[in-house]
Scaffold this motif. Structure first.
Motif, mmCIF file in Angstrom:
data_model
loop_
_atom_site.group_PDB
_atom_site.id
_atom_site.type_symbol
_atom_site.label_atom_id
_atom_site.label_comp_id
_atom_site.label_asym_id
_atom_site.label_seq_id
_atom_site.Cartn_x
_atom_site.Cartn_y
_atom_site.Cartn_z
ATOM 1 N N GLU A 1 0.123 18.630 -9.603
ATOM 2 C CA GLU A 1 0.387 17.456 -8.863
ATOM 3 C C GLU A 1 -0.881 16.975 -7.869
ATOM 4 O OE1 GLU A 1 2.858 15.019 -6.026
ATOM 5 O OE2 GLU A 1 3.475 15.654 -8.535
ATOM 6 N N THR A 2 -1.873 18.515 -7.461
ATOM 7 C CA THR A 2 -2.379 17.858 -6.863
ATOM 8 C C THR A 2 -3.679 16.648 -7.832
ATOM 9 O OG1 THR A 2 -2.322 20.382 -6.373
ATOM 10 C CG2 THR A 2 -5.150 19.310 -6.244
ATOM 11 N N LEU A 3 -3.856 16.906 -8.892
ATOM 12 C CA LEU A 3 -4.470 16.311 -10.097
ATOM 13 C C LEU A 3 -3.414 14.597 -10.086
ATOM 14 C CD1 LEU A 3 -4.831 18.234 -12.940
ATOM 15 C CD2 LEU A 3 -7.192 17.844 -11.144
ATOM 16 N N PHE B 1 -4.381 21.452 -1.944
ATOM 17 C CA PHE B 1 -4.138 22.655 -2.822
ATOM 18 C C PHE B 1 -3.865 23.607 -2.585
ATOM 19 C CE2 PHE B 1 -8.197 20.110 -3.295
ATOM 20 C CZ PHE B 1 -8.303 20.007 -4.611
ATOM 21 N N LYS B 2 -2.924 23.496 -1.494
ATOM 22 C CA LYS B 2 -2.522 25.582 -1.198
ATOM 23 C C LYS B 2 -1.255 24.969 -1.579
ATOM 24 C CE LYS B 2 -2.656 28.613 2.628
ATOM 25 N NZ LYS B 2 -2.334 28.479 4.140
ATOM 26 N N HIS B 3 -0.646 24.311 -1.351
ATOM 27 C CA HIS B 3 1.014 24.568 -1.608
ATOM 28 C C HIS B 3 1.720 23.180 -2.563
ATOM 29 C CE1 HIS B 3 0.172 25.571 2.820
ATOM 30 N NE2 HIS B 3 1.484 26.272 2.536
ATOM 31 N N PHE B 4 1.013 23.025 -3.497
ATOM 32 C CA PHE B 4 1.395 21.956 -4.759
ATOM 33 C C PHE B 4 0.840 22.525 -5.875
ATOM 34 C CE2 PHE B 4 1.829 19.119 -0.732
ATOM 35 C CZ PHE B 4 2.510 18.031 -1.407
ATOM 36 N N VAL C 1 0.864 -1.411 -0.154
ATOM 37 C CA VAL C 1 -0.080 0.038 0.263
ATOM 38 C C VAL C 1 0.835 1.330 -0.201
ATOM 39 C CG1 VAL C 1 -1.565 1.204 1.350
ATOM 40 C CG2 VAL C 1 -1.972 -1.085 1.246
ATOM 41 N N PRO C 2 0.507 2.647 -0.813
ATOM 42 C CA PRO C 2 1.676 3.658 -0.849
ATOM 43 C C PRO C 2 1.286 3.836 0.401
ATOM 44 C CG PRO C 2 -0.363 3.769 -3.032
ATOM 45 C CD PRO C 2 -0.412 2.724 -2.318
ATOM 46 N N ALA C 3 1.897 4.941 0.873
ATOM 47 C CA ALA C 3 2.181 5.861 2.372
ATOM 48 C C ALA C 3 0.972 6.961 2.006
ATOM 49 C CB ALA C 3 3.121 6.813 1.743
ATOM 50 N N CYS C 4 0.417 6.753 2.965
ATOM 51 C CA CYS C 4 -0.241 8.716 2.918
ATOM 52 C C CYS C 4 0.265 9.638 3.007
ATOM 53 C CB CYS C 4 -1.196 8.234 4.379
ATOM 54 S SG CYS C 4 -2.773 6.695 4.572
ATOM 55 N N GLY C 5 -0.677 10.723 1.902
ATOM 56 C CA GLY C 5 -0.275 11.274 1.717
ATOM 57 C C GLY C 5 -0.593 13.626 2.386
ATOM 58 N N PRO C 6 -0.449 14.293 2.193
ATOM 59 C CA PRO C 6 -0.654 15.331 3.131
ATOM 60 C C PRO C 6 -2.179 15.340 3.133
ATOM 61 C CG PRO C 6 0.832 15.787 1.235
ATOM 62 C CD PRO C 6 0.822 14.517 1.255
ATOM 63 N N GLY C 7 -3.051 16.219 3.850
ATOM 64 C CA GLY C 7 -4.413 15.882 3.569
ATOM 65 C C GLY C 7 -4.402 17.226 2.390
ATOM 66 N N LEU C 8 -6.135 17.048 1.739
ATOM 67 C CA LEU C 8 -5.820 17.645 0.483
ATOM 68 C C LEU C 8 -5.862 19.452 0.538
ATOM 69 C CD1 LEU C 8 -8.956 15.257 -0.927
ATOM 70 C CD2 LEU C 8 -6.765 15.902 -1.425
ATOM 71 N N GLY C 9 -6.483 19.758 1.816
ATOM 72 C CA GLY C 9 -6.558 21.264 1.860
ATOM 73 C C GLY C 9 -5.133 21.905 1.731
ATOM 74 N N TYR C 10 -4.081 21.120 2.395
ATOM 75 C CA TYR C 10 -2.641 21.188 2.230
ATOM 76 C C TYR C 10 -2.178 21.260 1.027
ATOM 77 C CZ TYR C 10 2.635 21.629 3.068
ATOM 78 O OH TYR C 10 3.956 21.548 3.224
#
Length: 159
Positions: A110-112, A103-106, A92-101
């Motif tokens: 990368e978001t898509l 959308f704001k920083h990426f 299983v791939p690692a969990c990423g940062p939250g979507l709010g983060y």
């Protein structure tokens, strides 16, 4: 059945799918992962195509093909989600940062990518019915919508 009625039924089915998703999120407290959000967007797009088709009531092949292709795209996202849920735990791939983060920083690309490929949180099965998870039921719904849209758009129209 007329094309307009068939398209309206497709739209209502999509609206029902989105209502169920909202119920799971806001009543049951199940937070959507990136792939869940992507599937909701695809249901929304398919539903909008059906709504425009019902209102326009012209060009059944165009609308049927467009709705069918979008539904197959949603099915591909759902299939990836089901695949992630059935991976062995060590793959299983690692969990990423939250979507709010994200959308704001990426950047948008990368978001898509994150929204369409999923993260470790997408592998979690939170609910099942008859042995199938929500993404598996969504996959079946997308396949049904694709079949409905293509049948509706390409069937021989009565004179």
């Amino acid at each position: 059945m007329t094309f307009r009625l068939g398209a309206l039924l497709g739209f209502l089915f999509c609206a029902a799918l989105l209502a169920v998703a909202a119920w799971f999120q806001f009543v049951e407290g199940l937070q959507p992962c990136p792939l869940c959000i992507s599937q909701r967007v695809m249901v929304l797009l398919v539903g909008l195509v059906f709504l425009v088709a019902a209102l326009h009531n012209r060009a059944p092949r165009l609308y049927g093909t467009l709705a069918g292709v979008l539904a197959l795209g949603g099915a591909a996202i759902s299939a990836r989600h089901v695949w992630l849920q059935n991976l062995p735990e060590d793959e299983v791939p690692a969990c990423g940062p939250g979507l709010g983060y994200v959308f704001k920083h990426f950047p948008l690309t990368e978001t898509l990518r994150l929204l369409l490929s999923g993260t470790g949180e997408c592998s979690e099965v939170l609910w099942t019915f008859l042995g199938l998870s929500i993404p598996a039921w969504t996959l079946l719904a997308f396949l049904g919508l694709a079949g409905w849209a293509l049948w509706l758009g390409w069937r021989r129209q009565a004179c």
